[in-house]
Design a protein around this motif. Structure first.
Motif, short mmCIF file in Angstrom:
data_model
loop_
_atom_site.label_atom_id
_atom_site.label_comp_id
_atom_site.label_asym_id
_atom_site.label_seq_id
_atom_site.Cartn_x
_atom_site.Cartn_y
_atom_site.Cartn_z
N THR A 1 91.73 50.73 2.98
CA THR A 1 90.77 51.68 2.40
C THR A 1 90.68 52.89 3.33
N ARG A 2 90.58 54.07 2.72
CA ARG A 2 90.45 55.31 3.47
C ARG A 2 88.98 55.69 3.51
N ARG A 3 88.47 56.05 4.70
CA ARG A 3 87.05 56.31 4.87
C ARG A 3 86.80 57.70 5.41
N ARG A 4 85.79 58.38 4.85
CA ARG A 4 85.32 59.63 5.43
C ARG A 4 84.14 59.31 6.34
N VAL A 5 84.14 59.89 7.54
CA VAL A 5 83.08 59.63 8.52
C VAL A 5 82.51 60.95 9.01
N SER A 6 81.21 61.14 8.83
CA SER A 6 80.51 62.33 9.31
C SER A 6 79.96 62.09 10.71
N PRO A 7 79.50 63.14 11.40
CA PRO A 7 79.07 63.00 12.80
C PRO A 7 78.03 61.91 13.04
N PHE A 8 77.13 61.67 12.07
CA PHE A 8 76.04 60.74 12.30
C PHE A 8 76.11 59.50 11.42
N SER A 9 77.24 59.30 10.76
CA SER A 9 77.45 58.07 10.00
C SER A 9 77.88 56.96 10.95
N PHE A 10 77.25 55.79 10.80
CA PHE A 10 77.66 54.67 11.65
C PHE A 10 79.05 54.21 11.24
N PHE A 11 79.92 54.07 12.22
CA PHE A 11 81.26 53.55 12.00
C PHE A 11 81.67 52.82 13.26
N GLN A 12 82.34 51.69 13.11
CA GLN A 12 82.73 50.90 14.27
C GLN A 12 83.54 51.76 15.26
N THR A 13 83.19 51.67 16.53
CA THR A 13 83.87 52.49 17.53
C THR A 13 85.29 52.01 17.82
N ASN A 14 85.57 50.75 17.55
CA ASN A 14 86.90 50.18 17.77
C ASN A 14 87.49 49.78 16.43
N THR A 15 88.32 50.65 15.86
CA THR A 15 88.86 50.40 14.53
C THR A 15 89.68 49.11 14.48
N LEU A 16 90.54 48.90 15.46
CA LEU A 16 91.40 47.71 15.45
C LEU A 16 90.56 46.44 15.59
N GLY A 17 89.52 46.49 16.42
CA GLY A 17 88.62 45.36 16.54
C GLY A 17 87.87 45.09 15.25
N ALA A 18 87.45 46.18 14.58
CA ALA A 18 86.74 46.03 13.30
C ALA A 18 87.64 45.40 12.25
N GLU A 19 88.90 45.79 12.23
CA GLU A 19 89.83 45.23 11.25
C GLU A 19 90.00 43.72 11.46
N LEU A 20 90.10 43.30 12.70
CA LEU A 20 90.22 41.87 12.99
C LEU A 20 88.95 41.13 12.58
N LEU A 21 87.80 41.72 12.90
CA LEU A 21 86.52 41.11 12.55
C LEU A 21 86.36 40.98 11.04
N PHE A 22 86.65 42.07 10.32
CA PHE A 22 86.48 42.05 8.87
C PHE A 22 87.48 41.11 8.20
N SER A 23 88.70 41.09 8.70
CA SER A 23 89.72 40.19 8.13
C SER A 23 89.30 38.74 8.30
N THR A 24 88.73 38.42 9.46
CA THR A 24 88.24 37.06 9.71
C THR A 24 87.08 36.73 8.77
N ALA A 25 86.20 37.70 8.56
CA ALA A 25 85.05 37.49 7.67
C ALA A 25 85.51 37.27 6.23
N VAL A 26 86.53 38.01 5.79
CA VAL A 26 87.07 37.83 4.44
C VAL A 26 87.60 36.41 4.28
N ALA A 27 88.33 35.94 5.28
CA ALA A 27 88.89 34.58 5.22
C ALA A 27 87.78 33.53 5.19
N MET A 28 86.72 33.75 5.95
CA MET A 28 85.60 32.80 5.99
C MET A 28 84.82 32.81 4.67
N ALA A 29 84.70 33.98 4.05
CA ALA A 29 83.94 34.08 2.80
C ALA A 29 84.65 33.38 1.65
#
Length: 247
Positions: A109-137
């Motif tokens: 997914t492609r995301r637009r991020v503005s200066p004050f929008s919360f977004f994970q600071t570590n993209t690669l870490g977020a991808e691993l976290l989210f992928s794990t959560a998808v598998a658990m769900a």
């Protein structure tokens, strides 16, 4: 460049946000204008500072968007209620890709991020976290509720990966909600996504997510700030647990 070291009193933060997969950079220079008043010709110095940042050849080559935020507050935060932001170059935001691994396949997914929008600071870490959560769900046939959703990163990524039919998100920062809607549109999820700006406990009490949204086997995502879930949100989730089958 203009030597800002001699006037560090009005320089609060220098925030750099990076799109790891897109190579885009957003630079936010946060200053406290009222401190210029103690400096002779403070208005001209402020303008000189902004102009030098715009003209710097390194920044021109590497930074996609350059913004300046004026914040005179005492709290150690980038944006306060009275803060003002000016875009000096670019569109005032950057884009990033979120790539999930789902059952040996990838979902992006492609995301637009503005200066004050919360977004994970570590993209690669977020991808691993989210992928794990998808598998658990596992398989989610119902809908997704994304509380404290920021720019909709988790909910939209899950929806794009094939979990759930629709997503509704709640986020207190209006800029983040605008980014969430924009990201939903560019990923073909606009008709299946709704986002609301405000406090989760208040909007839930107002019924922005009504009982018809829950169809069984729904998924609730919570990513609250440091103080955790509001008691009213906890009560809301406990009521759902008693009435519906959801994870």
């Amino acid at each position: 460049m203009y030597d800002i070291k001699q006037h560090t009193g009005f320089l609060r933060h220098l925030v750099l946000r990076e799109g790891v997969h897109t190579g885009q950079l957003l630079l936010n220079l946060v200053i406290a204008p009222k401190h210029f008043e103690s400096v002779p010709a403070h208005s001209s110095i402020r303008e000189m500072l902004k102009q030098d940042f715009c003209k710097d050849p390194v920044l021109q080559e590497q930074v996609t968007s350059l913004v300046v935020t004026e914040n005179n507050g005492l709290a150690d935060i980038v944006k306060s209620q009275d803060a003002k932001t000016e875009t000096l170059r670019g569109d005032g935001h950057y884009f990033e890709e979120i790539i999930l691994n789902v059952q040996e396949e990838t979902s992006s997914t492609r995301r637009r991020v503005s200066p004050f929008s919360f977004f994970q600071t570590n993209t690669l870490g977020a991808e691993l976290l989210f992928s794990t959560a998808v598998a658990m769900a596992g398989a989610i046939k119902g809908n997704i509720i994304d509380l404290y959703c920021g720019s909709g990163t988790i909910g939209l990524s899950f929806l794009k990966a094939g979990l759930g039919s629709k997503v509704k998100g709640i986020e207190i920062v209006e800029d983040a909600v605008k980014d969430a809607y924009f990201s939903a549109k560019i990923n073909g999820l606009e008709e299946r996504s709704d986002f609301y700006a405000g406090k989760a406990e208040q909007l839930l009490q107002q019924g922005v997510i009504d009982s018809d949204f829950f169809v069984g086997n729904d998924l609730v995502i919570v990513d609250p700030p440091r103080e955790g879930l509001h008691p009213d949100v906890v009560n809301f989730l406990n009521t759902l647990k008693q009435q519906y089958s959801y994870k």
